[in-house]
Design a protein around this motif. Sequence first.
Motif, PDB file in Angstrom:
ATOM      1  N   GLY A  64     -35.503 -32.060  33.356  1.00 39.44           N
ATOM      2  CA  GLY A  64     -34.349 -32.322  32.494  1.00 39.44           C
ATOM      3  C   GLY A  64     -33.250 -31.304  32.640  1.00 39.44           C
ATOM      4  N   ILE A  65     -32.424 -31.243  31.595  1.00 38.38           N
ATOM      5  CA  ILE A  65     -31.225 -30.407  31.624  1.00 38.38           C
ATOM      6  C   ILE A  65     -31.193 -29.572  30.343  1.00 38.38           C
ATOM      7  CG2 ILE A  65     -28.699 -30.534  31.404  1.00 38.38           C
ATOM      8  CD1 ILE A  65     -28.979 -33.060  33.303  1.00 38.38           C
ATOM      9  N   ILE A  66     -30.851 -28.277  30.504  1.00 40.17           N
ATOM     10  CA  ILE A  66     -30.807 -27.408  29.327  1.00 40.17           C
ATOM     11  C   ILE A  66     -29.684 -27.869  28.403  1.00 40.17           C
ATOM     12  CG2 ILE A  66     -30.441 -25.053  28.478  1.00 40.17           C
ATOM     13  CD1 ILE A  66     -31.569 -24.003  31.124  1.00 40.17           C
ATOM     14  N   GLU A  67     -30.056 -28.228  27.182  1.00 36.81           N
ATOM     15  CA  GLU A  67     -29.088 -28.697  26.191  1.00 36.81           C
ATOM     16  C   GLU A  67     -28.628 -27.529  25.314  1.00 36.81           C
ATOM     17  OE1 GLU A  67     -28.144 -31.905  25.955  1.00 36.81           O
ATOM     18  OE2 GLU A  67     -27.029 -31.853  24.074  1.00 36.81           O
ATOM     19  N   LYS A  68     -29.572 -26.621  25.058  1.00 37.99           N
ATOM     20  CA  LYS A  68     -29.285 -25.545  24.110  1.00 37.99           C
ATOM     21  C   LYS A  68     -30.296 -24.422  24.320  1.00 37.99           C
ATOM     22  CE  LYS A  68     -28.690 -25.337  19.133  1.00 37.99           C
ATOM     23  NZ  LYS A  68     -28.901 -26.162  17.922  1.00 37.99           N
ATOM     24  N   LEU A  69     -29.813 -23.191  24.182  1.00 35.48           N
ATOM     25  CA  LEU A  69     -30.709 -22.046  24.373  1.00 35.48           C
ATOM     26  C   LEU A  69     -30.857 -21.269  23.078  1.00 35.48           C
ATOM     27  CD1 LEU A  69     -29.276 -20.871  27.801  1.00 35.48           C
ATOM     28  CD2 LEU A  69     -31.577 -21.767  27.420  1.00 35.48           C
ATOM     29  N   GLY A  70     -32.044 -20.749  22.815  1.00 35.84           N
ATOM     30  CA  GLY A  70     -32.288 -19.914  21.645  1.00 35.84           C
ATOM     31  C   GLY A  70     -31.455 -18.642  21.715  1.00 35.84           C
TER      32      GLY A  70
ATOM     33  N   VAL B 219     -34.409 -34.809  16.635  1.00 32.74           N
ATOM     34  CA  VAL B 219     -34.334 -33.886  17.772  1.00 32.74           C
ATOM     35  C   VAL B 219     -34.891 -32.544  17.292  1.00 32.74           C
ATOM     36  CG1 VAL B 219     -32.758 -32.614  19.271  1.00 32.74           C
ATOM     37  CG2 VAL B 219     -32.383 -35.052  18.845  1.00 32.74           C
ATOM     38  N   PRO B 220     -35.799 -31.931  18.056  1.00 30.64           N
ATOM     39  CA  PRO B 220     -36.462 -30.710  17.541  1.00 30.64           C
ATOM     40  C   PRO B 220     -35.494 -29.544  17.393  1.00 30.64           C
ATOM     41  CG  PRO B 220     -37.258 -31.268  19.761  1.00 30.64           C
ATOM     42  CD  PRO B 220     -36.339 -32.355  19.356  1.00 30.64           C
ATOM     43  N   PRO B 221     -35.605 -28.796  16.282  1.00 31.17           N
ATOM     44  CA  PRO B 221     -34.826 -27.560  16.124  1.00 31.17           C
ATOM     45  C   PRO B 221     -35.448 -26.478  17.019  1.00 31.17           C
ATOM     46  CG  PRO B 221     -36.348 -27.808  14.301  1.00 31.17           C
ATOM     47  CD  PRO B 221     -36.533 -29.028  15.170  1.00 31.17           C
ATOM     48  N   ILE B 222     -34.667 -25.511  17.415  1.00 30.72           N
ATOM     49  CA  ILE B 222     -35.223 -24.448  18.256  1.00 30.72           C
ATOM     50  C   ILE B 222     -35.084 -23.085  17.616  1.00 30.72           C
ATOM     51  CG2 ILE B 222     -34.848 -25.712  20.413  1.00 30.72           C
ATOM     52  CD1 ILE B 222     -32.450 -23.833  20.948  1.00 30.72           C
ATOM     53  N   GLY B 223     -36.030 -22.227  17.956  1.00 27.33           N
ATOM     54  CA  GLY B 223     -36.024 -20.842  17.489  1.00 27.33           C
ATOM     55  C   GLY B 223     -35.383 -19.931  18.533  1.00 27.33           C
ATOM     56  N   PRO B 224     -35.351 -18.626  18.263  1.00 26.84           N
ATOM     57  CA  PRO B 224     -34.606 -17.698  19.131  1.00 26.84           C
ATOM     58  C   PRO B 224     -35.129 -17.617  20.564  1.00 26.84           C
ATOM     59  CG  PRO B 224     -35.832 -16.508  17.404  1.00 26.84           C
ATOM     60  CD  PRO B 224     -35.879 -17.957  17.056  1.00 26.84           C
ATOM     61  N   LEU B 225     -36.427 -17.878  20.770  1.00 26.49           N
ATOM     62  CA  LEU B 225     -37.001 -17.739  22.106  1.00 26.49           C
ATOM     63  C   LEU B 225     -37.083 -19.066  22.847  1.00 26.49           C
ATOM     64  CD1 LEU B 225     -39.904 -15.326  21.141  1.00 26.49           C
ATOM     65  CD2 LEU B 225     -37.916 -14.754  22.553  1.00 26.49           C
ATOM     66  N   ASP B 226     -36.648 -20.142  22.197  1.00 26.72           N
ATOM     67  CA  ASP B 226     -36.849 -21.485  22.734  1.00 26.72           C
ATOM     68  C   ASP B 226     -35.647 -21.993  23.515  1.00 26.72           C
ATOM     69  OD1 ASP B 226     -39.218 -21.446  21.241  1.00 26.72           O
ATOM     70  OD2 ASP B 226     -38.302 -22.514  19.552  1.00 26.72           O
ATOM     71  N   ALA B 227     -35.869 -23.138  24.178  1.00 26.28           N
ATOM     72  CA  ALA B 227     -34.744 -23.905  24.730  1.00 26.28           C
ATOM     73  C   ALA B 227     -34.952 -25.361  24.353  1.00 26.28           C
ATOM     74  CB  ALA B 227     -34.685 -23.754  26.241  1.00 26.28           C
TER      75      ALA B 227
END
Lengths: 357, 357, 357, 357
Positions: free
Chosen positions: B65-71, B22-30
Amino acid sequence: MEMMKAAVFVEKNRIVLQDKPVPPIGPLDALIRITTTTICGTDVHILKGEYPVAPGLTIGHEPVGIIEKLGSAVSGFHEGQRVIAGAITPSGHSYACLCGCSSQDGPDNAHGFKATGGWKFGNLIDGCQAEYVRVPDAMANLSPVPDGLSDEQVLMCPDIMSTGFSGAERAGIQIGDSVVVFALGPIGLCAVAGARLKGASTIIGVDSIKVRQDMARRLGATHIVDFTQGDPVEQIMALTRGRGVDAAIEALGIQATFESALRVLRPGGCLSSLGVYSSDLRIPLDAFSAGLGDKQIITTLCPGGKERMRRLMDVVASGSVDLKPLVTHRFKLDDIEAAYELFAHQRDGVMKVAITP
Amino acid sequence: MEMMKAAVFVEKNRIVLQDKPVPPIGPLDALIRITTTTICGTDVHILKGEYPVAPGLTIGHEPVGIIEKLGSAVSGFHEGQRVIAGAITPSGHSYACLCGCSSQDGPDNAHGFKATGGWKFGNLIDGCQAEYVRVPDAMANLSPVPDGLSDEQVLMCPDIMSTGFSGAERAGIQIGDSVVVFALGPIGLCAVAGARLKGASTIIGVDSIKVRQDMARRLGATHIVDFTQGDPVEQIMALTRGRGVDAAIEALGIQATFESALRVLRPGGCLSSLGVYSSDLRIPLDAFSAGLGDKQIITTLCPGGKERMRRLMDVVASGSVDLKPLVTHRFKLDDIEAAYELFAHQRDGVMKVAITP
Amino acid sequence: MEMMKAAVFVEKNRIVLQDKPVPPIGPLDALIRITTTTICGTDVHILKGEYPVAPGLTIGHEPVGIIEKLGSAVSGFHEGQRVIAGAITPSGHSYACLCGCSSQDGPDNAHGFKATGGWKFGNLIDGCQAEYVRVPDAMANLSPVPDGLSDEQVLMCPDIMSTGFSGAERAGIQIGDSVVVFALGPIGLCAVAGARLKGASTIIGVDSIKVRQDMARRLGATHIVDFTQGDPVEQIMALTRGRGVDAAIEALGIQATFESALRVLRPGGCLSSLGVYSSDLRIPLDAFSAGLGDKQIITTLCPGGKERMRRLMDVVASGSVDLKPLVTHRFKLDDIEAAYELFAHQRDGVMKVAITP
Amino acid sequence: MEMMKAAVFVEKNRIVLQDKPVPPIGPLDALIRITTTTICGTDVHILKGEYPVAPGLTIGHEPVGIIEKLGSAVSGFHEGQRVIAGAITPSGHSYACLCGCSSQDGPDNAHGFKATGGWKFGNLIDGCQAEYVRVPDAMANLSPVPDGLSDEQVLMCPDIMSTGFSGAERAGIQIGDSVVVFALGPIGLCAVAGARLKGASTIIGVDSIKVRQDMARRLGATHIVDFTQGDPVEQIMALTRGRGVDAAIEALGIQATFESALRVLRPGGCLSSLGVYSSDLRIPLDAFSAGLGDKQIITTLCPGGKERMRRLMDVVASGSVDLKPLVTHRFKLDDIEAAYELFAHQRDGVMKVAITP
């Protein structure tokens, strides 16, 4: 029947001065006595047989003169008035004109458009390298010359100024844009001036001839690229630090300049094409980003009509653009064959000639 | 490290389902959990090796889709929100974005533009034919799905609806225009719908496949031209009584349609090009009026960003355009290789497939 | 001298049917035998003395008829042809026309513009509530009616369809815009249809009259606001969830609607004004964001000319907009005074009347 | 907590230099050490209590400085870089930004727009008349200063150059237009320069102060109208020989100039409004042609963002516009109260002041 002298296309490589009747006029026309005219690069295409016109046609589409006679249905002008008319003489009432595309003015049938149909002088009807010319749809096309402007000051308005400026206008140039102009003949030089008038801050002129480079600088070019000194695409990309230009104006009409113009465009930029091409063009896949680069290719035929001419003469009167130095040589109409000889071979640093009957 | 399934480009002619982190996200990503996605014609170009991407890349650029996680730096959204993102994900802050050219979004250096640089999913970064996708610059790109709209109703918004409509928009279609659309695949069908939305009164669709012709009529085509039944240029010129069309939209990406589009344009008309080309193009001199026909060629890459997505979903919600019937087949993500097989060979009347993880 | 019947403005509150000579025509004119015409809200302003015209003038500016006679300099048409002309009859050759502002067509002197100068019929010259009308500048204005369209189908083209659509066009409506139309008289209803044609997804009509609300829904309104049921500004802001509309079209001509239109505009939005005002307007400081809200106020006079008419009739022929139901009442020219009586008092659910000589 | 000096709005008629903490920054921000800033007419409105801001706010929106520190999510810049930021600092990612209306940037909710919401410095957040300023959304707003340009050369870019130019840009000025600018303060002078950059041939500046008239001529005005020497409307109509102007730029913000601007517009012309108004406006019926004159009123708030700044600095670098002479007085930040005193009372021929911490 009164006779006059006129420069007539006889056959390939022969434009000669002949006696022809002074043209009769219809109710919507005007007869203009020419005081000054000039020769255009397109006339040379005609001379060489590269652009076909009917044998017997009087050539020339850049008239400065005096109203000799007005058609019976023409109002708003008077005989003796000093006027110009554009190279393109829109009717004003065709479907093409009424949807804002007056240079492609066609006959009033279901079609209503005809490619280059607004260019009548020296193309579809007799032109103005003569003592007199008939101006069709005079009310849409006669444009009084403001007091204080000489013939030579307004001689560039009918074609090269209108065409060159339109290259900048149709590119949608914004304040702060970077622009390149390929080829600094009279049209390209006017495109440089047009780019400056529209607010470009970087204006790169491409040519190898010193006198043209100098004139381009005078008219607003901030940089010159000499294509004999290295690949022009590389030079332009270096000048824009890899960004490319917002607009590239093609003012020659060959594959090399068209293709280079496409290559130096930033994604989303506009290739504004003014050249008269004489063969098919190729769009390289990479320069076109496979069709995904948001690039635009826009071609333009000289805008005409009296409102356009009024505006261009206002620009001249304001002093912000001075094109008089483009007139490098002067001939009497009687010597027009010599003028063609000089101009067609680009001898003696010629840029534009003034012809006076 | 959590794992997920993803459709990965391995080599020419091989896109396979693989396990990937599963891709990791940075501060500006979702991070978005995909609920529905689809396959695009461009993905088939990638599959066939006609459009190069890095081996190992997850393919796909049409996420619902659905937001799983926000930066950590993302505000204005919350986890669990139902969203789409455009195929093109502009940063919002690049030079390209700030001058209105966001699909050509490049890195923030002197250049600032990169051809097709706004197309990141499944091109420059991992795409959305997977269980999860990282959305860059989330604040500019996440677009909440209005209540009451199903996944399949908004599935066309990220790419084909945005692209097809843009073909009509960039052509500058006016009320009462005549428009032709070359090729009635999903993009061409959306261009038909877009031309209708912009007020065209004559909309000619060109294709030979019955089911596409029928769908085109349903979306607004007033006439169909079947190129197997005679020269399409002649048929279109006859339909417009010799006038030609105001705008021609190219939605295939080959010389034949590009050239025909140019030939059926009235002088002053606009060729709006959407196709992804895979070889050089030729502009025939006559179809180009030697450069004097005031014709325009405008290419467009799909517009993205959350405001664009919001507008397209509003159009869907208003009921004025219904693209759900384009979804002819449905697959689980586990069966995506079969979906590619069907879609790449255009079997069984397929138009678009829905893929659900 | 042949005589005809004509509806003539005699003095305030008196438009009467009189015998007048059939108008003579000049070289650029055409004489049209009227087969159907109608009464406009502006004619009622004239009747009430709110818009001044010269006593003795024939009223009416919406002609459908047959060419009876052509001026000597007119080509491209033939007698017996079925035509319409726009309410606005631009010359095609004035400075105003040639700079794209043909409704403000003025005489060909240094000025070249005249406010509302393109509106000639029933304003500056005799109009078409008569058996015959003279059409000035016939080549720019006569527009042949396509086979298969009835008089009543094209009766709205000369004015209300052109005006209403222009309200949407000049607002620059984009696909997905939200639009409000204030007042659902014939012009407002056509503005609703125009907003739909331009791609708006939310179209809010404001009126309190049931029959107009119903017609608005039929023509594309997605929401109706009844100003008798609460503050319209609040209702519109609620419908747009606090965002405001992208464009507000004013189609009545009073302070209340003008001001409400400004208040419901999102920052950066466009107030497109079609109403004929009869007193000064006030711009409230807050609704105007102290001049810092990037708001636009754009006024438009009905576009005319044969190309415009051709396009509007094409829209009718395509079936995408059907305005025939607006014709609620029919009168013979002999009974036009009764038609004015009905129309001026808005009795009996009247929207538009058809008048046949 | 590190402290700095800052000019703070305390209450009506009191802006005083105070000690405040150096602002902390978030992940998307940058901290700039101010090297030069200036005072704007709007700051004087704030001082006088005519434009409300929160007591305690640091004033000022025209920063030139050096990057002291970058937020954790900011890339593409480095500490120590010399930059400016616009007076308006769009986020880049709001709905407003993504539909091309970035000065009206609002929070990311359903609304997405907020009137003047893009103007943050010295309005919504602490401004730059201080030793340090926090720049929000740094990636969209920091704009590196080209080598060779001094602080004072770029000091006008953040606000008055951007605002003044936008007055000309939004008016849609074409080559050969006639333009009038009402009031020749710093904004009006930049509007004159902008009108020239966009190709206007007649540029009329209206003011009574000699030093401003002279500066206007230097920046491109072709004519000056002194309203103390006769009715400015009559003078302007005479200069345009009764035609009126194509565009009128209002750069003061009062009824008299707004109304005169409307009166001197030709039908179809554009009133481009830059002034900050402090009371309701009245539109006289006759000047508005009862709503039928095709006139436009367009208001504009200063465009910002790094691309805008880049372009303006390019214009400065090209030498085509030189605004340095507008800086008539220089102060240390410690003396900013004296600078306000001078500037607010327009003493000593002051145009703009430079403030250096």
